[in-house]
Write an enzyme that holds these catalytic residues in place. Structure first.
Site, PDB file in Angstrom:
ATOM      1  N   HIS A   1       3.008  38.276 -35.277  1.00  8.19           N
ATOM      2  CA  HIS A   1       2.485  39.454 -34.591  1.00  8.19           C
ATOM      3  C   HIS A   1       1.867  39.074 -33.249  1.00  8.19           C
ATOM      4  O   HIS A   1       1.597  37.904 -32.981  1.00  8.19           O
ATOM      5  CB  HIS A   1       1.419  40.142 -35.454  1.00  8.19           C
ATOM      6  CG  HIS A   1       0.178  39.305 -35.598  1.00  8.19           C
ATOM      7  ND1 HIS A   1       0.102  38.228 -36.443  1.00  8.19           N
ATOM      8  CD2 HIS A   1      -1.029  39.374 -34.981  1.00  8.19           C
ATOM      9  CE1 HIS A   1      -1.086  37.671 -36.349  1.00  8.19           C
ATOM     10  NE2 HIS A   1      -1.805  38.342 -35.465  1.00  8.19           N
TER      11      HIS A   1
ATOM     12  N   ASP B   1      -1.528  40.522 -31.061  1.00  8.43           N
ATOM     13  CA  ASP B   1      -2.696  41.315 -31.440  1.00  8.43           C
ATOM     14  C   ASP B   1      -2.696  42.711 -30.811  1.00  8.43           C
ATOM     15  O   ASP B   1      -2.430  42.871 -29.626  1.00  8.43           O
ATOM     16  CB  ASP B   1      -3.983  40.565 -31.064  1.00  8.43           C
ATOM     17  CG  ASP B   1      -4.131  39.291 -31.888  1.00  8.43           C
ATOM     18  OD1 ASP B   1      -3.648  39.270 -33.038  1.00  8.43           O
ATOM     19  OD2 ASP B   1      -4.701  38.315 -31.364  1.00  8.43           O
TER      20      ASP B   1
ATOM     21  N   HIS C   1       2.016  35.094 -32.776  1.00 10.54           N
ATOM     22  CA  HIS C   1       1.451  34.044 -33.614  1.00 10.54           C
ATOM     23  C   HIS C   1       1.410  34.459 -35.074  1.00 10.54           C
ATOM     24  O   HIS C   1       1.575  35.633 -35.407  1.00 10.54           O
ATOM     25  CB  HIS C   1       0.050  33.651 -33.124  1.00 10.54           C
ATOM     26  CG  HIS C   1      -0.936  34.784 -33.095  1.00 10.54           C
ATOM     27  ND1 HIS C   1      -0.978  35.704 -32.070  1.00 10.54           N
ATOM     28  CD2 HIS C   1      -1.907  35.150 -33.960  1.00 10.54           C
ATOM     29  CE1 HIS C   1      -1.934  36.579 -32.311  1.00 10.54           C
ATOM     30  NE2 HIS C   1      -2.523  36.270 -33.460  1.00 10.54           N
TER      31      HIS C   1
ATOM     32  N   ARG D   1     -13.054  36.073 -33.534  1.00 10.90           N
ATOM     33  CA  ARG D   1     -12.167  36.361 -32.407  1.00 10.90           C
ATOM     34  C   ARG D   1     -12.732  37.431 -31.506  1.00 10.90           C
ATOM     35  O   ARG D   1     -13.212  38.460 -31.992  1.00 10.90           O
ATOM     36  CB  ARG D   1     -10.820  36.830 -32.952  1.00 10.90           C
ATOM     37  CG  ARG D   1      -9.766  37.039 -31.880  1.00 10.90           C
ATOM     38  CD  ARG D   1      -8.510  37.636 -32.471  1.00 10.90           C
ATOM     39  NE  ARG D   1      -8.475  39.078 -32.278  1.00 10.90           N
ATOM     40  CZ  ARG D   1      -7.646  39.895 -32.913  1.00 10.90           C
ATOM     41  NH1 ARG D   1      -6.798  39.439 -33.808  1.00 10.90           N
ATOM     42  NH2 ARG D   1      -7.665  41.181 -32.661  1.00 10.90           N
TER      43      ARG D   1
END
Ligand code: OGA
Ligand code: MN
Length: 288
Positions: free
Chosen positions: A106, A108, A257, A273
């Protein structure tokens, strides 16, 4: 002072050596970092023993930060700018909502109308071995397609679905999935996306896409499978092996990623994150 860069793999990524992201930094110095970010797709800063405030402050240099309204359950309770990716159980002993975050390919926030520019993930606790993250260079993936394939996919949009990740099937997991879907209606994103800063074309797909807009799943799947398999050929990847206090920054507009989950889940893995807001992309569709 020139940055000391070390390539992480053939396909993408560079480590910025001997650099403290919490030290005062001029505009010019940050400009060099940002250029290295655009050039390499991923930057790694090792040994960043910094506070949450410093993580947030450094992230803000890249742009305005997401407050994670589309993923409210995974936010840090005191810092909406920090998204938790952790297998540490909740205070009441129930399993963490985010323990399976990122377990398929995916980019983000692709399932929102303002997908992320970039993300900065900091490792607080890492397992003894594994818990690696794989990254793919989607510019390289696009560039290495034939002219015929480039023509074929030029106008396609892939429907990006929230909540396609592996979940825990406890009621809390199912409830969370339903909430995520309600908060995030399906969004069609261009399969070929032009990077707003470098002007380079990149593939924009991954495992959240089940079909193309205007086509059935059955019609779409063979091509989606081919494009994802092509994009994730080993020579287009970088595999990150985390150490405590790494900060990894990636460009969500030209990379994707996946968290591998290749570790002993009785051991702790705790990451946090920040998510830098990008520019609007895609359109809402009625049905996934
Ligand atoms: C993320 C993510 C992967 C990982 O934080 O966006 O996908 O390995 N994490 O934790
Ligand atoms: Mn992710």
């Amino acid at each position: 002072m020139a940055l000391k860069l070390r390539k992480l793999s053939y396909a993408l990524g560079a480590e910025v050596c001997d650099f403290n992201v919490a030290a005062p930094m001029s505009e010019a110095q940050f400009g060099e970092i940002y250029q290295a970010f655009l050039d390499n797709g991923i930057l790694l800063f090792r040994d960043q023993d910094i506070t949450r405030e410093q993580h947030i402050e450094f992230s803000r240099r890249f742009g305005e930060l997401d407050k994670h309204d589309s993923l409210p359950r995974d936010r840090h309770p005191n810092y909406p700018e920090l998204l938790l990716v952790t297998n540490e159980p909740n205070a009441d002993g129930t399993p963490s909502n985010s323990r399976y975050t990122g377990r398929s390919w995916h980019s983000d926030m692709s399932f929102t109308p303002v997908p992320s520019l970039g993300s900065l993930l900091k490792s607080w606790t890492v397992p003894e071995v594994g818990g690696d993250t794989l990254f793919a260079n989607m510019t390289l993936a696009y560039d290495t397609l034939s002219d015929g394939m480039k023509k074929l996919i030029a106008g396609l949009h892939g429907i990006q679905l929230a909540g396609t990740r592996k979940i825990n099937h406890a009621p809390s997991g199912l409830e969370r999935l339903a909430e995520q879907k309600k908060l995030n209606p399906p969004i069609a994103q261009p399969v070929v996306r032009t990077h707003p800063e470098t002007g380079r074309k990149a593939l924009y797909l991954g495992d959240k896409v089940k079909r193309f807009d205007g086509m059935t799943e059955e019609e779409s799947q063979p091509l989606i499978k081919f494009l994802n398999a092509h994009a994730t050929r080993p020579e287009f990847l970088y595999r990150h092996q985390w150490r405590k206090n790494d900060i990894l920054v990636w460009d969500n507009r030209c990379t994707m990623h996946q968290a591998l989950g290749d570790f002993d889940e009785t051991q702790r893995r705790h990451m946090e994150r920040t998510t830098v807001l990008g520019t609007p992309s895609g359109y809402v569709v009625a049905e996934g």
